[in-house]
Design an enzyme around this catalytic site. Structure first.
Site, mmCIF file in Angstrom:
data_model
loop_
_atom_site.group_PDB
_atom_site.id
_atom_site.type_symbol
_atom_site.label_atom_id
_atom_site.label_comp_id
_atom_site.label_asym_id
_atom_site.label_seq_id
_atom_site.Cartn_x
_atom_site.Cartn_y
_atom_site.Cartn_z
ATOM 1 C CG ASP A 49 -34.728 -0.317 -156.088
ATOM 2 O OD1 ASP A 49 -33.785 -0.949 -155.583
ATOM 3 O OD2 ASP A 49 -34.875 -0.178 -157.321
ATOM 4 C CD GLU A 58 -30.352 0.710 -153.681
ATOM 5 O OE1 GLU A 58 -29.464 -0.062 -154.050
ATOM 6 O OE2 GLU A 58 -31.249 1.095 -154.456
HETATM 7 C C1 NOJ Z 1 -31.177 -1.710 -156.397
HETATM 8 C C2 NOJ Z 1 -31.605 -3.098 -156.069
HETATM 9 O O1 NOJ Z 1 -31.108 -3.441 -154.801
HETATM 10 C C3 NOJ Z 1 -31.074 -3.983 -157.170
HETATM 11 O O2 NOJ Z 1 -31.223 -5.352 -156.875
HETATM 12 C C4 NOJ Z 1 -31.774 -3.624 -158.458
HETATM 13 O O3 NOJ Z 1 -31.221 -4.371 -159.520
HETATM 14 C C5 NOJ Z 1 -31.639 -2.144 -158.754
HETATM 15 N N1 NOJ Z 1 -31.832 -1.311 -157.619
HETATM 16 C C6 NOJ Z 1 -32.659 -1.726 -159.784
HETATM 17 O O4 NOJ Z 1 -33.935 -1.751 -159.240
#
Ligand code: NOJ
Length: 529
Positions: free
Chosen positions: A202, A266
């Site tokens: 993440d 990500e």
């Molecule tokens: C990216 C995640 O995909 C999302 O759902 C989340 O709210 C944020 N990062 C914070 O962790």
């Protein structure tokens, strides 16, 4: 787990929003044993791995992205023993289980943070990012959080702010503190030793913040709007070069495991050259990186071709591109790319499956499932409630398995944690029974990937590109797609007869075709000599 070496280089991964996939215990919330129940379906579909949205204990202010214990399982989803069982049952079907790892921030209920707010001298104070107010009491700089509010909240003493790039209940970790590195290396090993196939990381671009906490500068003409926060480039609040040292180290750790494990970032980067850096320049880093310039492309020939070509030109030799068009934040492909047109959803799947590298489907993409508008009083996502892009709940609704009450997601008479909307015939049971369904097309495409006919590593060569049609050669196949709702004809100089390997039109496989192609609305073909 996956036994084959290099399995991930052409994998079809399938994202499961764990609360919404399948409820095994009648509480209206999907869970790990529900996923075990659904593994035969995934095996029939032909996926190589699943990425589970966060499964760790959490107060759920951001639905698991606010972790309060990195070594556990959220009681809503099951137990550690259930996770072990899922990993084992998945392995028996040659399916890897990737967990969502959240290293940018913890929950404000995490014991580290509870200790950190006790006193400035507390052991864990340095795990988080603290700064004194500006004279007059204002926050230390201009950084904003994901809701557009200042990214700083005063700690209990009232004399220091802590940083949160997301909600105030998600304090950012301080990666300048070596103890944070040690903690996460422990977390990585804990799960890798249990047999997980890897992690989706993440906010992978965000761990380090500028050491001097400089203000983020204003946007420049040409910046991608999705790359900005509140009109600013997030060049100091995230995207710091030091983050690469973390992934070099994590890659060393995962490389010590057999069979191969995978790190999927990500990586919120819109410049393909910067994206490329996460694969590693001098030393290897992430195996796979989400490609948001592609995700944010429009479902148009020129827009998609430009994103694909720019990506492939920028990635280091031998690295594996990652293609997706949907997730739990941005929406489902049938809605965000295809505006509910099922013909376009088929074309999107053909395109995604034909590109070289890894494909990530979001649960329901294989059915052509669309987003479900959730009335404001039933919305649960605090981060996006009332925000201009709409609530993320719309793409987190439970999976429809069969016709009837609750669509087989949970027992009749139970209330699903989010409403399911009207799914009509978009459900697993009905689509399995219909050989012309989106589901059968998706399954056929995944089978072609598995046997090496699609998605082989290598270049994507443009054969034809105009406003309506894109044709490209990848490996030994040519993908030809009409990205419009009107019929059109093109001639391709392909030097010999071709056969249809896959088609958005049911029953069109195996036919001899070309060199003139009459393409129906949103028709796509995969051709082979
Ligand atoms: C990216 C995640 O995909 C999302 O759902 C989340 O709210 C944020 N990062 C914070 O962790």
């Amino acid at each position: 787990m996956q036994a084959k070496p290099g399995w991930w280089q052409r994998a079809a991964l399938y994202q499961i929003y764990a609360r919404s996939w399948r409820d095994s215990n009648g509480d209206g919330i999907g869970d790990l044993l529900g996923i075990v129940e659904g593994l035969d379906y995934l095996s029939w579909l032909g996926v190589d791995g699943i990425w589970l949205s966060p499964t760790m204990p959490s107060p759920n202010t951001d639905w698991g992205y606010d972790v309060s214990d990195y070594l556990g399982v959220h009681p809503d989803l099951g137990t550690l023993a259930d996770m072990d069982r899922l990993i084992e049952e998945a392995a028996r079907r040659d399916i890897a289980v990737l967990l969502d790892l959240v290293p940018n921030h913890t929950s404000s209920s995490h014991p580290w943070f509870l200790d950190a707010i006790r006193a400035k001298q507390a052991d864990h104070r340095g795990y988080y990012v603290w700064a004194p107010p500006k004279p007059g009491g204002a926050p230390p700089n201009n950084w904003t959080d994901a809701t557009g509010a200042p990214a700083w909240t005063l700690g209990p003493g009232g004399d220091e702010y802590y940083l949160h790039n997301f909600l105030p209940t998600q304090p950012d970790l301080n990666w300048w503190d070596p103890r944070v590195h040690t903690e996460f290396e422990k977390v990585l090993r804990f799960w890798l030793d249990r047999g997980v196939g890897g992690f989706r990381i993440d906010v992978a671009h965000g761990l380090y913040k500028d050491a001097a906490l400089r203000d983020d500068p204003p946007a420049m003409p040409g910046d991608h709007p999705a790359a900005l926060r509140d009109g600013h480039r997030t060049v100091y609040s995230s995207h710091r070069p030091e983050v690469h040292t973390v992934y070099q180290r994590w890659r060393q750790i995962t490389d010590n495991y057999e069979p191969a494990r995978v790190l999927l970032g990500e990586t919120w980067e819109f410049d393909p050259r910067r994206l490329a850096e996460y694969y590693g320049r001098e030393r290897p880093e992430l195996h796979l990186c989400f490609n948001f310039a592609f995700v944010f492309s429009e479902m148009r020939a020129r827009s998609l071709a430009a994103a694909v070509e720019a990506t492939l030109a920028a990635l280091p030799l031998g690295s594996t591109p990652t293609w997706t068009a949907s997730n739990h934040d941005l929406g489902r492909l049938a809605t965000r790319w295809c505006h509910g047109d099922q013909r376009a959803a088929r074309t999107a799947l053909v395109l995604l499956a034909s590109l070289p590298g890894v494909l990530v489907l979001y649960y329901g993409d294989e059915l052509g499932l669309g987003d479900v508008e959730i009335p404001p009083d039933l919305q649960l996502d605090e981060m996006t409630r009332g925000r201009p892009g709409g609530s993320r709940d719309r793409c987190r609704t439970p999976m429809p398995w069969q016709p009837g009450e609750n669509y087989g997601f949970c027992a009749p008479g139970t209330r699903p944690w989010l409403p399911m909307g009207e799914q009509a015939s978009t459900n697993v049971h009905s689509e399995r029974a219909d050989h012309g369904s989106v589901l059968h097309l998706c399954r056929q495409l995944l089978a072609l990937r598995r046997c090496g006919r699609l998605a082989a590593a290598g270049p994507v060569e443009r054969v034809l590109l105009d406003d309506q049609v894109w044709a490209f050669r990848a490996g030994e196949t040519i993908t030809l797609a009409n990205f419009s709702p009107t019929t059109t004809t093109r001639e391709l100089a392909l030097g010999g007869p071709l056969r249809t390997l896959a088609s958005t039109r049911p029953g069109q496989t195996g036919e001899k075709v070309g060199p003139v192609f009459k393409l129906g609305p949103w028709e796509a073909l995969v051709l082979t000599p």
